[in-house]
Design an enzyme around this catalytic site. Sequence first.
Site, short mmCIF file in Angstrom:
data_model
loop_
_atom_site.label_atom_id
_atom_site.label_comp_id
_atom_site.label_asym_id
_atom_site.label_seq_id
_atom_site.Cartn_x
_atom_site.Cartn_y
_atom_site.Cartn_z
N GLY A 222 -70.23 -25.11 -41.43
CA GLY A 222 -70.12 -26.23 -42.37
C GLY A 222 -68.76 -26.89 -42.26
CB SER A 223 -66.84 -28.85 -44.71
OG SER A 223 -67.83 -29.84 -44.89
CB THR A 224 -64.80 -23.80 -42.59
OG1 THR A 224 -65.90 -23.39 -41.77
CG2 THR A 224 -65.04 -23.37 -44.03
#
Length: 496
Positions: A222-224
């Site tokens: 995801g956004s990591t």
Amino acid sequence: MNRALRRISIAVLVMFLLLLINVNYLQGFEPASLASKPGNSRAFYAAQNQYERGSIVTADGVTIAASKLSSNGNDSFKYQRYYPFGPEYAPVTGYDTLFSQTGIEAAENSLLSGNDSALDVRKIIDLITGKTTKGATVQVTINSQAQAAAYNALKTLGKPGGVVALDPKTGKILALATYPSFDPNILAVHDGTQLIKNDNQLLADKTQPLLDRALQGTYPPGSTFKIVTSSALLTQNPSTTINTNVDSPTQLTLPQTTHVLTNNNGEICGNGSGQAPLITAFAQSCDTTFAKIGMNVGASALNSMAEKFGMNNPNLTVPLDVAQSNYVIPPSEALTAFSAIGQFSDTVTPLQEAMFAAAIANGGTLMKPYLVQQVTASDLSTVQATPPSVLSQAVSPSVASDVGKMMLAVVQDPAGTAAGFSAQNEGGLVIAGKTGTAETGQNAGLNDAAFTSFAPYANPSIAVGVIIQGGGYGATAAAPIAVQVIKAYLATLRNP
């Protein structure tokens, strides 16, 4: 003697000599190798009766695996292996059974069992002095307080997941927890029939308690992954700063498709003008911004940067095997956009999540993660020790500084996705991090939650990666666990 008989005699003599040479070779050069072969029941029997198997202890001296005299009067084995903390340390210790070993029990088996050639001198001294020979003690890098915080937080949440904490300066693994887990004690039994029954029950369990999700589970980041995307941008374009305005539309139509990408819940990025400072877009985790950045820097640059952070590495061990975290170069710009925000075919382990933060916390230098601190013989002499080593230079110190500032904004900026864990809310503790919420298509609309972080910001001593399957938002499910681990570890530094 006729010629035929002479030939037969010579052949028999040659075979006898070869047999003699082979026997001497095996006895002289291969005993440790043969003793450590899986399924060698004679070696196992000898290990349980001849030598007391060595203990496994944490960095702060807590025993997590040991042997004791068997209390069963009908037991043919002298020593019984036991695990005082059971499931909490199962992904670390593994198990030692009648038939096989896993975890540290397997990785350091020859030393723990006392059969390693490195212990030969010690065994001779024990023989001369009449002391009982014992296997070596393996000290792992785990901090018991950080480990307890990680496991208990996972157990309390009750969802499948994994946690890894690293010392960013050395690569030491400070915590390695997974949930659901299992109790290794039920596999350390000396009744073969009971062992097989217990093992089959664990294998049939749909929650997969035998899966070490911290090292072997792979999930979309995801956004990591925007840490990687930002690093690629700042490395490729040195003139770009964290305050540079970047395209941040509310909607982004992906090239050669009709798909319109939006931010979470259709939120605007920055002030809604279509432009936002890079640090603002990172703190708010604007998908349209980083999808656009990903397409601009290109899939090759993203792939190269992902590999510098440790992805696409099939040979990483700690020394336990680690599942490969993957960045797959997408076949189109549209899919590159998805990969830049941690979707498409991106997959990472919780260890990899911790490595993202650790590299940034350590000025861009990624240290090789390791789990074994040292091995000592029964006389406390050091048999082997693991020195810290560099895995890669992920980014330059200046890029690491910039990405670190953006991770700080995620937690400390009121508009950041993890603002609930700001210093104001955490008693002055300054944490930097990045949330992630990943669509998997497998959890009936409930996304996987991820969080990668380091603290204290000014002088980082711990980096934590957390992934929760079906956890939903990273700030809701994963971040609270990371914060608990950080606090538990930092407390041990203040009060050793």
